[in-house]
Write a protein that holds these residues in place. Structure first.
Motif, mmCIF file in Angstrom:
data_model
loop_
_atom_site.group_PDB
_atom_site.id
_atom_site.type_symbol
_atom_site.label_atom_id
_atom_site.label_comp_id
_atom_site.label_asym_id
_atom_site.label_seq_id
_atom_site.Cartn_x
_atom_site.Cartn_y
_atom_site.Cartn_z
ATOM 1 N N MET A 162 0.834 -1.181 0.000
ATOM 2 C CA MET A 162 0.000 0.000 0.000
ATOM 3 C C MET A 162 0.883 1.251 0.000
ATOM 4 O O MET A 162 1.947 1.275 0.627
ATOM 5 N N TYR A 163 0.411 2.272 -0.738
ATOM 6 C CA TYR A 163 1.124 3.529 -0.854
ATOM 7 C C TYR A 163 0.116 4.655 -0.665
ATOM 8 O O TYR A 163 -1.071 4.487 -0.947
ATOM 9 N N TYR A 164 0.624 5.812 -0.214
ATOM 10 C CA TYR A 164 -0.305 6.913 -0.003
ATOM 11 C C TYR A 164 0.340 8.209 -0.463
ATOM 12 O O TYR A 164 1.556 8.321 -0.614
ATOM 13 N N ARG A 165 -0.523 9.212 -0.641
ATOM 14 C CA ARG A 165 -0.075 10.559 -0.976
ATOM 15 C C ARG A 165 -1.132 11.526 -0.438
ATOM 16 O O ARG A 165 -2.331 11.330 -0.680
ATOM 17 N N VAL A 166 -0.636 12.552 0.283
ATOM 18 C CA VAL A 166 -1.503 13.613 0.767
ATOM 19 C C VAL A 166 -1.104 14.883 0.046
ATOM 20 O O VAL A 166 0.086 15.272 0.060
ATOM 21 N N ARG A 219 -8.429 26.189 8.531
ATOM 22 C CA ARG A 219 -9.403 25.303 7.864
ATOM 23 C C ARG A 219 -8.975 25.122 6.414
ATOM 24 O O ARG A 219 -8.600 26.101 5.737
ATOM 25 N N GLY A 220 -9.026 23.855 5.905
ATOM 26 C CA GLY A 220 -8.652 23.592 4.521
ATOM 27 C C GLY A 220 -9.191 22.256 4.026
ATOM 28 O O GLY A 220 -9.934 21.561 4.734
ATOM 29 N N MET A 221 -8.758 21.908 2.794
ATOM 30 C CA MET A 221 -9.212 20.658 2.160
ATOM 31 C C MET A 221 -7.988 19.900 1.672
ATOM 32 O O MET A 221 -7.157 20.445 0.933
ATOM 33 N N ALA A 222 -7.912 18.624 2.082
ATOM 34 C CA ALA A 222 -6.799 17.767 1.672
ATOM 35 C C ALA A 222 -7.284 16.690 0.697
ATOM 36 O O ALA A 222 -8.437 16.248 0.747
ATOM 37 N N VAL A 223 -6.385 16.299 -0.183
ATOM 38 C CA VAL A 223 -6.641 15.189 -1.120
ATOM 39 C C VAL A 223 -5.773 14.018 -0.666
ATOM 40 O O VAL A 223 -4.539 14.074 -0.782
ATOM 41 N N VAL A 224 -6.444 12.965 -0.163
ATOM 42 C CA VAL A 224 -5.732 11.789 0.346
ATOM 43 C C VAL A 224 -5.887 10.654 -0.663
ATOM 44 O O VAL A 224 -7.009 10.248 -1.005
ATOM 45 N N GLN A 225 -4.762 10.147 -1.172
ATOM 46 C CA GLN A 225 -4.758 9.015 -2.119
ATOM 47 C C GLN A 225 -4.090 7.826 -1.450
ATOM 48 O O GLN A 225 -2.988 7.949 -0.908
ATOM 49 N N VAL A 226 -4.752 6.685 -1.513
ATOM 50 C CA VAL A 226 -4.190 5.434 -1.014
ATOM 51 C C VAL A 226 -4.258 4.401 -2.137
ATOM 52 O O VAL A 226 -5.329 4.132 -2.696
ATOM 53 N N ALA A 227 -3.112 3.825 -2.497
ATOM 54 C CA ALA A 227 -3.026 2.840 -3.588
ATOM 55 C C ALA A 227 -2.622 1.488 -3.028
ATOM 56 O O ALA A 227 -1.803 1.402 -2.105
ATOM 57 N N GLU A 228 -3.183 0.434 -3.613
ATOM 58 C CA GLU A 228 -2.874 -0.940 -3.198
ATOM 59 C C GLU A 228 -2.639 -1.787 -4.438
ATOM 60 O O GLU A 228 -3.381 -1.704 -5.425
ATOM 61 N N THR A 229 -1.616 -2.637 -4.425
ATOM 62 C CA THR A 229 -1.396 -3.582 -5.532
ATOM 63 C C THR A 229 -2.477 -4.662 -5.523
ATOM 64 O O THR A 229 -3.156 -4.871 -4.521
ATOM 65 N N LEU A 230 -2.610 -5.374 -6.665
ATOM 66 C CA LEU A 230 -3.791 -6.232 -6.883
ATOM 67 C C LEU A 230 -3.563 -7.698 -6.580
ATOM 68 O O LEU A 230 -4.440 -8.529 -6.870
ATOM 69 N N GLU A 231 -2.419 -8.080 -6.016
ATOM 70 C CA GLU A 231 -2.151 -9.510 -5.834
ATOM 71 C C GLU A 231 -3.207 -10.181 -4.960
ATOM 72 O O GLU A 231 -3.674 -11.283 -5.262
ATOM 73 N N LEU A 232 -3.565 -9.534 -3.866
ATOM 74 C CA LEU A 232 -4.494 -10.166 -2.947
ATOM 75 C C LEU A 232 -5.877 -10.320 -3.570
ATOM 76 O O LEU A 232 -6.535 -11.346 -3.387
#
Length: 473
Positions: free
Chosen positions: A93-97, A155-168
């Protein structure tokens, strides 16, 4: 020795197996593809929730200073915080804020920033979007969460991305597919086994029938008695019985022909041998001896030709290659061929023919007309009358040949149609009328001999009357 080129015949068992298992196999393939896709979709839905939970966990650890456009986001999310959401050691799993402008706040900078749009009706009560992408040359599933961030300082707005590989996900779909596939293969094996057993039981009467036919004597052509045969075999049994019946008639006709030929030809050959021996001894003048020999040879030739004609009638009856013919035209042609015989006896000849179409073989009609006319000419006195008429009456073609001969006694009239039953043994072989009767019966008609009488009861001649069915157009 030349190799056999006969094609290999497939068994009924193989055809039934192929007919049953081919659709089953096709269904298994189609169903497997469908199940795999459904399992993959179910796994995707289940693991998408994990991605959303990961994104929410990250969003809860964000902080902000400043408001709206001036807001500055801060994230203190170590990658180890995502390990709790990794189900095994295969998937990663990988993420980006990021800010809404795409500026990196935390996470993997090389993870592509999201440029999509939220669905009109998101599947969850959150500002979330899911999409497929590639990261580090591997396919990944990405969840994007638009996370509002608020604190006492901004006060603000964040963009949270979470990526997961497909093996499971793929492994889970494969396990579901394999679990379903072996059950379907087991079902196909059961179907094949049941089919083989049922075919073996269903074809037992066929094998028993084959053994019964094989055990028959070489000349046994009696009808096949198979009371236990399945209903589907009855047309085959009826056809085989019909073929055997025809073969039996052919064999009987052949035996009768050989027997009659041996019996009837023995006499003229013995006479011919005696005449030749007499001529060699000089018992008779040469001219008279040759005339006797010629007469005997002529009668033997006529007998052989007529016996061959009887055999040919049976052949045409078994293998009819018939056509629609005009009986009147055939009779006219035969009368023209026999006109020299009519002229020799100076007969008063009358020919009246009308069109009458019949379904027959041309040889049959020609032979019928030739025998009747030849008999009438032979038995007509010199200078007498001879009338031939053809007409269509009451759905039948009627041929009438009337001579001016002495007629036939009533006790002899029917017997003349039997083979070798001649009214005058010295003048014929007794096969002409038998040939006529066989031809007429083969064509589905009837034949009769009737004496013509004068008012005073005197016989004035004989009428040969033939009725044949008209051809249906």
């Amino acid at each position: 020795m030349p190799l056999s080129t006969a094609p290999r015949r497939t068994s009924l068992r193989f055809r039934l197996l192929l007919g049953l298992l081919a659709p089953v196999a096709l269904f298994i393939v189609i169903n497997s593809v469908s199940v795999y896709r459904q399992a993959l979709a179910a796994a995707t839905t289940a693991y998408d929730r994990t991605l959303l939970a990961s994104a929410k966990t990250i969003g809860e650890q964000l902080d902000v200073t400043g408001y709206d456009e001036a807001a500055v986001l801060r994230a203190t999310v170590p990658y180890s915080a995502l390990e709790a959401f990794e189900a095994d050691n295969q998937s990663r799993m990988y993420y980006r804020v990021s800010t809404q402008r795409g500026e990196l706040v935390s996470g993997f900078e090389e993870l592509p920033f999201w440029h999509g749009r939220l669905p009109d009706r998101p599947p969850y009560a959150a500002l979330v979007d899911f999409y497929d992408d590639r990261f580090r040359a591997r396919p990944v599933r990405v969840a994007v969460l638009l996370q509002p961030v608020a604190s006492s300082q901004g006060r603000g707005m964040a963009v949270v991305q979470v990526a997961e590989t497909l093996e499971l996900r793929e492994a889970l779909a494969r396990r579901l597919l394999v679990d379903m596939l072996w059950r379907q293969l087991l079902l196909a094996a059961v179907i094949a086994g049941v089919t083989v057993l049922v075919v073996q039981l269903a074809t037992r009467p066929v094998r028993a029938l084959g053994r019964a036919i094989e055990a028959r004597a070489a000349g046994d052509l009696s009808p096949i008695d198979a009371p236990d045969a399945p209903r589907e075999l009855l047309p085959l049994l009826d056809a085989m019985t019909g073929v055997m019946g025809r073969l039996q008639r052919l064999l009987d006709h052949q035996k009768r022909f050989v027997r009659d030929a041996a019996h009837q030809l023995r006499t003229p050959l013995a006479v011919l041998k005696a005449q030749v021996q007499s001529a060699r001894r000089g018992d008779l003048p040469a001219a008279e001896a040759l005339a006797d020999i010629g007469g005997t040879v002529e009668r033997a030739t006529l007998l052989a030709n007529q016996m061959l004609s009887l055999a040919k009638i049976e052949q045409l009856r078994q293998q009819p290659e018939w056509e629609t013919l005009d009986l009147g035209e055939v009779v006219r042609q035969v009368a023209l061929d026999l006109s020299p015989l009519v002229a020799d006896k100076a007969l008063d000849f009358e020919l009246a023919v009308q069109p009458a179409a019949v379904h027959a073989h041309r040889w049959m009609l020609t032979e019928l007309a030739r025998n009747l006319l030849h008999n009438a000419i032979k038995h007509s006195p010199a200078g007498g009358s001879l009338a031939v008429r053809v007409a269509a009456q009451d759905g039948r073609a009627v041929l009438r040949v009337g001579d001016a001969g002495p007629g036939i006694p009533a006790e002899l009239r029917q017997r003349l149609f039997a083979p070798f039953a001649a009214g005058d043994v010295a003048r014929g072989s007794g096969l002409g009328l038998a040939i006529c009767r066989e031809i007429v019966h083969t064509l589905g008609g009837d034949i009769a001999l009737d004496n013509r009488t004068a008012p005073d009861g005197r016989i004035t001649g004989l009428d040969a009357l033939v009725r044949l069915p008209l051809a249906r157009h």
